[in-house]
Structure formats: structure tokens, C-alpha cells
Design a protein around this motif. Structure first.
Motif, mmCIF file in Angstrom:
data_model
loop_
_atom_site.group_PDB
_atom_site.id
_atom_site.type_symbol
_atom_site.label_atom_id
_atom_site.label_comp_id
_atom_site.label_asym_id
_atom_site.label_seq_id
_atom_site.Cartn_x
_atom_site.Cartn_y
_atom_site.Cartn_z
ATOM 1 N N LEU A 128 18.573 5.887 61.047
ATOM 2 C CA LEU A 128 19.595 6.578 60.260
ATOM 3 C C LEU A 128 19.407 8.089 60.369
ATOM 4 C CD1 LEU A 128 21.861 6.563 58.015
ATOM 5 C CD2 LEU A 128 19.983 6.561 56.353
ATOM 6 N N SER A 129 20.476 8.789 60.736
ATOM 7 C CA SER A 129 20.424 10.251 60.729
ATOM 8 C C SER A 129 21.318 10.774 59.611
ATOM 9 C CB SER A 129 20.837 10.811 62.092
ATOM 10 O OG SER A 129 19.805 10.571 63.028
ATOM 11 N N ILE A 130 20.727 11.613 58.772
ATOM 12 C CA ILE A 130 21.418 12.132 57.591
ATOM 13 C C ILE A 130 21.766 13.600 57.811
ATOM 14 C CG2 ILE A 130 21.151 12.679 55.135
ATOM 15 C CD1 ILE A 130 19.081 10.379 54.984
ATOM 16 N N LEU A 131 23.041 13.928 57.671
ATOM 17 C CA LEU A 131 23.496 15.310 57.794
ATOM 18 C C LEU A 131 24.038 15.718 56.438
ATOM 19 C CD1 LEU A 131 25.618 14.632 61.009
ATOM 20 C CD2 LEU A 131 23.148 15.013 60.839
ATOM 21 N N SER A 132 23.564 16.836 55.896
ATOM 22 C CA SER A 132 23.995 17.181 54.538
ATOM 23 C C SER A 132 24.175 18.676 54.366
ATOM 24 C CB SER A 132 22.969 16.666 53.524
ATOM 25 O OG SER A 132 23.330 17.081 52.228
ATOM 26 N N GLN A 133 25.342 19.013 53.821
ATOM 27 C CA GLN A 133 25.593 20.410 53.507
ATOM 28 C C GLN A 133 24.665 20.862 52.369
ATOM 29 O OE1 GLN A 133 29.795 21.023 53.057
ATOM 30 N NE2 GLN A 133 29.623 23.111 53.826
ATOM 31 N N SER A 134 24.308 19.919 51.502
ATOM 32 C CA SER A 134 23.430 20.220 50.373
ATOM 33 C C SER A 134 22.013 19.745 50.675
ATOM 34 C CB SER A 134 23.958 19.509 49.120
ATOM 35 O OG SER A 134 22.911 19.269 48.202
ATOM 36 N N GLY A 135 21.049 20.638 50.505
ATOM 37 C CA GLY A 135 19.657 20.252 50.700
ATOM 38 C C GLY A 135 19.224 19.198 49.700
ATOM 39 N N ALA A 136 19.617 19.394 48.439
ATOM 40 C CA ALA A 136 19.196 18.465 47.388
ATOM 41 C C ALA A 136 19.697 17.044 47.648
ATOM 42 C CB ALA A 136 19.694 18.941 46.028
ATOM 43 N N ILE A 137 20.963 16.933 48.101
ATOM 44 C CA ILE A 137 21.502 15.584 48.354
ATOM 45 C C ILE A 137 20.708 14.912 49.479
ATOM 46 C CG2 ILE A 137 23.550 14.278 49.076
ATOM 47 C CD1 ILE A 137 24.232 15.532 46.497
ATOM 48 N N SER A 138 20.340 15.667 50.514
ATOM 49 C CA SER A 138 19.587 15.043 51.606
ATOM 50 C C SER A 138 18.227 14.568 51.112
ATOM 51 C CB SER A 138 19.446 16.003 52.792
ATOM 52 O OG SER A 138 18.646 17.112 52.458
ATOM 53 N N VAL A 139 17.592 15.343 50.259
ATOM 54 C CA VAL A 139 16.287 14.931 49.734
ATOM 55 C C VAL A 139 16.447 13.739 48.789
ATOM 56 C CG1 VAL A 139 14.266 15.656 48.436
ATOM 57 C CG2 VAL A 139 15.383 17.270 49.960
ATOM 58 N N ASN A 140 17.490 13.789 47.959
ATOM 59 C CA ASN A 140 17.762 12.655 47.079
ATOM 60 C C ASN A 140 17.979 11.367 47.855
ATOM 61 O OD1 ASN A 140 18.296 12.883 43.959
ATOM 62 N ND2 ASN A 140 18.620 14.893 44.843
ATOM 63 N N LEU A 141 18.680 11.483 48.965
ATOM 64 C CA LEU A 141 18.976 10.308 49.766
ATOM 65 C C LEU A 141 17.684 9.690 50.319
ATOM 66 C CD1 LEU A 141 21.740 9.123 50.197
ATOM 67 C CD2 LEU A 141 21.760 10.096 52.481
ATOM 68 N N MET A 142 16.750 10.525 50.691
ATOM 69 C CA MET A 142 15.455 10.008 51.142
ATOM 70 C C MET A 142 14.799 9.186 50.054
ATOM 71 S SD MET A 142 13.544 13.026 53.211
ATOM 72 C CE MET A 142 13.404 13.942 51.695
ATOM 73 N N HIS A 143 14.861 9.706 48.830
ATOM 74 C CA HIS A 143 14.247 8.976 47.714
ATOM 75 C C HIS A 143 14.969 7.661 47.434
ATOM 76 C CE1 HIS A 143 11.312 11.975 46.601
ATOM 77 N NE2 HIS A 143 12.230 12.923 46.526
ATOM 78 N N LEU A 144 16.282 7.679 47.637
ATOM 79 C CA LEU A 144 17.082 6.500 47.316
ATOM 80 C C LEU A 144 16.990 5.422 48.387
ATOM 81 C CD1 LEU A 144 20.224 8.387 45.964
ATOM 82 C CD2 LEU A 144 18.738 6.908 44.627
ATOM 83 N N LEU A 145 16.460 5.772 49.540
ATOM 84 C CA LEU A 145 16.390 4.821 50.652
ATOM 85 C C LEU A 145 14.945 4.598 51.079
ATOM 86 C CD1 LEU A 145 19.367 6.305 52.719
ATOM 87 C CD2 LEU A 145 19.339 4.065 51.628
ATOM 88 N N PRO A 146 14.100 4.132 50.146
ATOM 89 C CA PRO A 146 12.679 4.043 50.492
ATOM 90 C C PRO A 146 12.408 3.065 51.632
ATOM 91 C CG PRO A 146 13.116 2.885 48.438
ATOM 92 C CD PRO A 146 14.364 3.637 48.790
ATOM 93 N N ASN A 147 13.344 2.156 51.871
ATOM 94 C CA ASN A 147 13.072 1.125 52.869
ATOM 95 C C ASN A 147 13.917 1.242 54.131
ATOM 96 O OD1 ASN A 147 11.295 -0.158 50.923
ATOM 97 N ND2 ASN A 147 13.178 -0.752 49.883
ATOM 98 N N VAL A 148 14.628 2.350 54.255
ATOM 99 C CA VAL A 148 15.482 2.528 55.427
ATOM 100 C C VAL A 148 14.847 3.581 56.327
ATOM 101 C CG1 VAL A 148 17.736 3.322 56.223
ATOM 102 C CG2 VAL A 148 17.564 1.869 54.198
ATOM 103 N N GLY A 149 14.711 3.264 57.595
ATOM 104 C CA GLY A 149 14.075 4.197 58.521
ATOM 105 C C GLY A 149 14.977 5.384 58.814
#
Lengths: 435, 435
Positions: A128-149
Motif C-alpha cells: 500500500l502506498s499512501i499519498l497525503s496532503q496532510s502529514g497528520a492524516i498520513s501518520v494517523n493512517l499508519m496507526h489505523l492500519l497496524p496489519n497492512v503492509g
């Protein structure tokens, strides 16, 4: 170096050494070719440094600093000056006002967060590649997807140069990326985005921030971009087969299902819902219609097999409720028969953990097995209390997506199936489609 | 006895003793008055026992057993026979096909689940009463509300006698109950429900199962009831100020906000959104419009106070983004100023934990304090990873509702404020309402 850079040149006008490395006064003093410069100086000093970098033919610059377009008139002028400076040069700029990049394959990170506050999921497969205009949203997404590579994260901020569409174009070609996720508040060039999006070879999941009129001012002061009309955006997304997430919860749920299930075949929209609790099954089935799926009818063979297992079963309907008397082994056996049925395209498993005959750890292990054996998509939902999250983690580590409620599981499954239907990658007979 | 009964008389035709207590062959052998009989015999033996109970003037019977209306023709006949037997007698029946009752004040439970699978939240104040046609949903709700004090749970199954409206009528009068939650698949008498619901003195939150046509068959085989047309149901709910939850997640979120915030005053719908991350604030604000709330404009005084705290703040808008440089103490101070502003009716707090200057435990402690000091409703949302759930639990134990995303926090707050607006308990000037 710890975060994957081969060679690091510290540049600072005031210091001679940083961590025992010789410090340069300016990029121009460095004679070797620079692949990437990371700028973390206050905005007002940035222009001179970028001039130096362009002269030194630095390949890429990440401007982490804020204080540009998002902060008002003088910031806009400064950002425009920088844009002019890099125009027609070999130097590309990411940002400003961003966290930069994380790349699993290169073990590279420009994120300036303390390591205990970063939580990049490490898995064998990072797709999964995450592109985010917001830094916080990208970091939040990492926390929300503990089991997704996660393969890459790009926090791209104000898009002075490299924009979301450039990044999507790149990750569409990137072989290791199977799914692209994008959080964006405003597009620089909607037409360009549309042209790229509709020709993508992989799922693009988008969360659009700044949906309503009142929020437009906020998006400007956040990333210096004007949020577009959400209804228009949704229509464009629909035309281009972009997977639209209405909120951040849907966003991470869609990222999860598309990344984890990517090897499952979609052959139809005929759904089976299995539970050992009537109420949960009914809630799951309630979600079916809104998701353009259909509740399937089992073949006679499947019905008689289920009747053989579950005592006192008068009618076998779908959603299938095998009752609170059923053991976890009964549950698993019924699930297997349902998977074998040709009238079933995908299965929603809603195990209730509370009935006394259910031995939870064994149930989870066997769900894992079934999901591995079948080529059909299976999604699971159960109540994830603090002491039961481990079961969700266990299943997801084996590529089984787990959701917090029956309705959410069905909603995500619907997005997954409809995406493959619309893009035509996995066409199924139109007779079974109930759109 | 362990679960709160003062005196228990075991009745079983085959045994002489159960747990050292003398076992009776029939209820009729017991000479004392029986308050409650709990039936866990197979359906086919139930009729005779109920006849005995009625003759012995037992006050109430809970029929846990299944095998009645939900299981087809012979079950319907049996249930109808029982209904006729208790008609015009002093005996009332709960069930069949249910888990029965749990009552915190009486420390009473008829739930036949192993204690390690029960998870009844114990708090000082127990003010939520849960009524559920489905046993599993009621148990799931307990797990989903670890920090909300549950006063009573009634799993009522097929409603052969006591129905949902009877229970609502009872809990409306029950002084200890502040909020009533109801999961129901089909009503026995919609008109009666409507008349009771529209005159309730406390919030009634309802999750309706069996929303779509296809699921009707399943609701019959689950609780022997026919699910009604959901559009009609929604209209009735709207007219009667019933709080309609679209799915189980909303259901428990609404239970949470109404129960925890019950002492906060609702004086308007002018919302402030505060974050130290631009993206999260924008997602919060996106939810405002759909929830019939309005983003407020701060007074000049508040704006200048905020500017004094946060360095380099050019414009103070709402949603308020105090930036990743701000410390947790800055965050708290800004939150206080916003609470003091008369232009603010309620506050949505969206702390980002990742920025380096944020010390999480101190931030949480201080959020607790602010929420205690103000009379205005405050809701909080942050990413609840496995290691951060404890912060949500900490806040909720102090009556601060915490949600999993900005959008969900705003949605729940909107339901809360609009309920008090519609019922007129906390009327505010119509000029500030933006419906």
C-alpha cells in the motif's frame, strides 16, 4: 543514516560538526552529486538555499518547513518565487509544508517524528502506498492500519511542484505498489487528475477533505489549496473508477480490504452472511442492499449439508443463523460448505464470541484456514474489545480483513466487489448482477 | 444466589438436589410466593410448566428457551397457546427466545453466559438501560460500551406477552434510567409504540434491524416478527423524537454520548473544532454541515487570546489548527479560551498525538480538567491504537465521550444537540440555528 540514507551531508551555517559529521556551510561546497536535499530551515531562508541546490543540480528537494502558501500573502509570494526558480531545471520539489517521504523498500524516512510516535507497520509484503496532503492524516493512517503492509508514504503538502497526480502516475508504474491511497483537500489541475485516474491499473482510494463550503477557508490556511465542490468531485471520481471514501474510517477500511484481499477473485456479487447470532446476521444483511450486492440463495446440496450439521434446523436461509447452541466447529463446517457453493461469490463471517459452545482461539485459527483455502473473498466482523483486538490482528496478519461491525464489513466488501465489476478486471455474468 | 436472587427454588423432575438445594418436581409444590420463574426447558415441555406457574400465581416468567414463533408453524401454535394461558392472569411473561434480564441495582442476572464472556461495565453511575430483541446485540453492546454505566439489560426475544413498548414505558418511569436504548426487528403494535415514544421524558435511541425487504424472512426466523418498512419506521421515529441509529456503530456511539454528557447544557448549535493538525480539523468541520450544526465565528477577544499563545498565527479561523509546533499546554490553553467564548455552544477536540511537542498523558489529564470545568458539551476524537485505548478509557471514565474519528465525533454531537433542540428541553435563540 539510521533511516536508510547511504551518505548524509549536514549543512548548517552555524555549526562545524553534527553527530561527528563535518558540517557544510552551503550545498555548493559539496562536490558529490546530491540525490535528495531535505530542507528544515525557516521559510524566509529557504529561497537562497533552493537557488544553491538548483545550481548544484540536486535531483530532488523536500521542503518540510511551513510558512508558505498556507500562511498568507507573503508566503504565497515566496512559494511562487521558488516555483519560478526550479522551473525548467532538473530539480524537483516536494512540499513545502509536509512530512516528506517514507519508503519501505529503501528503508528511507524524512519524517521528523520521534520514533515512538511513528508506527510504520512492518510486514513481509508491503503493497500500500499512501499519498497525503496532510502529514497528520498520513501518520494517523499508519496507526489505523497496524496489519497492512505500507510500502510508501508521501506527505506532499502545498504541491509547489510535484502534485498528487504526479505521485499517482509514479506509483501506478511502481511494481511493488498494489493499492494507492490519497488524502487530498484541493486539486491543482482536476482535468489532469481525471485523465490519469481513469487509466490507472490499480485501485486508487481517495478521501477528500474540505467537503463543504464553510471549510474552504480552512483548507487554504492548511495547504494553501482551494477545496473544490464535493458533488463535482464525486462525479469525477465515479467516472474514473476512483474509490471514494466518505470519511477517514471508510478510508482506512477500504485501504485494508483492497490491500489484504488483493489475491482473491471476484466472480459475482452474490453474498452469503453467516453468524451464530440472529441479530448480527440481520445487521449484516441490512448492509447488502445499500452496497449493490445481493443476498444469494444456497444450492439444495448446501442446504441439506447445513441441516445435517445444525440440530433442529428447520429452514436454512441467508443470512444464516446457526444458533447459539452451535459449536465453533459447527460454525467452521457450515462456512466451508457455503464457500463451496457456486451460488456464493463472497462470504461475510459474523462470529458471535459469547455463546458458551464457542471456543474463541480455535474458531479464529479455523477461520484463518478457510480463508486461505478458498479463492473467494471473505470478510469478518466482530466486537473488538480491548482483550479481543488480538484476534483481529491475528486474522489480518494472514490477509483476512476484520471490521468493527457487520454493516462496515459489508460496506467495504461492496466497494471491493463493485470496483472490480466496474473496471471489468473480473467480469461476471450480468444475470447475477443486481445493481 | 450469586447473581442476586434472595431465595432460589430449583425445579426439575429428574433430580433431588441441585447445588445442595432441595429440588422440586413442580412449581406447584412450592408454598411460598414466587416473584420470578426462569424457564430453560425445551419448548415442548414449557406449556405444562407455565400452566403450573399461572396456577401458583407466579408474578413473572422469563422463557429463555427457543423453539417458538421463530421456528415455524408448530412453534407459533405453542406460543399462541401460552399467550392464551396467561391472558387476564397476574402472570407476565418475558420472551421466549431471549437471554432475560440483567439489573445492576438488584445485582440480578438471568443471562446464561459464562462470566468470562459477560462484560457488564461497572461504574459508580449506571444510567443506561438496554432493551434488545436480540440477545447477541445486547451482549455486544455491553462490550462496545466499556465505560458507560449500564443499569439494566432486557433481552426480550419474541414478545409473546411483554413487548418493547411495555419495557419503554417501565424504564421511562424508572428514576435511575437516564437513557433508553432499543434494538428491535419488528414492532407488535406500531401505533402504541409511537404514542409512548413521543411522550417520553428521556432520550430513546433505536437501532432497527431488518431494514431491507430481503431480510424480512430472516427476522421471522430470528424473533418470529415481521420487519416493517424502514422508510415508514424512520418517519415515525422522526415524529416521535426517537434517536435513530443507522448501524450498530452509531447505536453504541449515541448511547455513549447521551449517557456520558447527560449533565452538559445544550444552548445552541455553534460548534468550534480545535486541532493541532490541519487535516483532522478539516475532516471534523466536514461533518458539521451534514449534522445540522454550524461552524461558529469566535469573538474578537478569543481570537486575540489565541494569537497570543500560538506563535506566528496570522489568521485564527474555525476549524482551529494551532499547528504541529504547539505544545500540549498551548493546546489546552486555546481550548479554555474557546470554551469561554459565548459564540461557542460546543467544542470538538481533535488532538493529534504525533507532533513532538505533545506530551500525551499530560494532554489527556488536562482535557479531563477542561471538560469538568465547563458546562458546554465537549467531545474528543483521536486514533485509538492498541496502546492508546487507555487514554480513551481514562477520559470516558470522567464522562468525556471519545470517538474513533473526527467525523464520528461530530455526527454524535449533532444527534445530541438536535435531540435537545427538537424536544425543546434546552431551547436556544432561533437566530443561531441553521437547520
Amino acid at each position: 543514516k539510521r533511516t536508510g540514507f547511504k551518505k548524509v551531508f549536514p549543512v548548517n551555517v552555524k555549526r562545524e560538526y553534527i553527530f561527528n559529521d563535518k558540517c557544510y556551510k552551503s550545498i555548493k561546497e559539496i562536490t558529490e552529486h546530491i540525490d535528495l536535499a531535505i530542507l528544515v530551515v525557516p521559510a524566509k531562508y529557504s529561497y537562497e538555499i533552493i537557488k544553491d541546490a538548483v545550481e548544484s543540480k540536486v535531483s530532488a528537494i523536500i521542503i518540510i518547513s511551513g510558512g508558505f502558501r498556507e500562511s498568507g500573502k507573503s508566503g504565497i509570494e515566496l512559494e511562487d518565487k521558488i516555483k519560478l526558480e526550479i522551473k525548467d531545471t532538473e530539480t524537483r520539489v516536494l512540499g513545502p509544508n509536509c512530512l516528506g517521504i517514507y519508503s519501505a523498500p529503501n528503508n528511507l524516512s524524512s519524517f521528523f517524528l520521534p520514533s515512538e510516535k511513528m508506527n510504520i507497520p512492518k510486514r513481509e509484503k508491503n503493497e500500500l502506498s499512501i499519498l497525503s496532503q496532510s502529514g497528520a492524516i498520513s501518520v494517523n493512517l499508519m496507526h489505523l492500519l497496524p496489519n497492512v503492509g505500507v510500502r510508501s508514504i508521501v506527505s506532499f503538502g502545498n504541491m509547489a511542484d510535484v502534485d498528487a497526480t504526479d505521485l499517482i502516475t509514479h506509483f501506478n508504474k511502481d511494481k511493488g505498489t498494489k493499492v494507492i491511497a490519497l488524502y487530498i483537500e484541493g486539486f491543482k489541475n482536476g482535468r489532469k487528475f481525471y485523465e490519469v485516474a481513469k487509466n490507472l491499473e490499480k485501485p486508487l482510494i481517495v478521501l477528500k477533505g474540505g467537503k463543504v463550503e464553510e471549510v474552504k477557508e480552512a483548507t487554504i490556511s492548511h495547504v494553501g489549496a482551494m477545496a473544490g465542490d464535493y458533488d463535482i468531485v464525486k462525479t469525477v471520481f465515479g467516472d474514473a473508477n476512483v474509490i471514494n471514501a466518505e470519511d477517514i474510517q471508510q478510508f482506512f477500511e477500504y485501504c485494508k480490504i483492497f490491500t489484504l484481499l488483493d489475491e482473491k477473485r471476484v466472480e459475482g456479487n452474490k453474498i452469503a452472511v453467516l453468524s451464530n447470532s440472529g441479530g448480527l446476521g440481520i445487521l449484516g444483511a441490512d448492509g447488502i442492499k445499500n452496497s449493490r450486492l445481493s443476498l444469494t440463495k444456497y444450492s439444495k446440496n448446501t442446504i441439506s449439508k447445513i441441516k445435517n450439521i445444525v440440530r433442529g434446523f428447520l429452514t436454512v436461509s441467508n443470512p444464516t443463523d446457526i444458533g447459539t447452541d452451535a459449536t465453533d466447529m459447527d460454525y467452521i463446517e457450515v462456512a466451508k460448505y457455503i464457500c463451496d457453493d457456486r451460488e456464493v461469490s463472497a462470504l461475510v463471517l459474523l462470529p458471535g464470541f459469547e455463546p458458551p459452545p464457542i471456543e474463541i482461539p480455535r474458531l479464529i485459527k479455523n477461520i484463518e484456514k478457510i480463508c486461505k483455502q478458498t479463492e473467494k473473498p471473505i470478510v469478518v466482523a466482530f466486537t473488538q474489545t480491548e482483550d479481543r483486538i488480538k484476534y483481529a490482528n491475528q486474522l489480518e496478519s494472514k490477509n483476512v480483513p476484520v471490521f468493527q461491525s457487520p454493516e462496515r464489513a459489508v460496506k467495504a466488501l461492496g466497494k471491493y466487489i463493485n470496483y472490480y465489476y466496474q473496471t471489468g478486471y473480473f467480469p461476471w455474468e450480468s444475470s447475477s448482477v443486481n445493481l
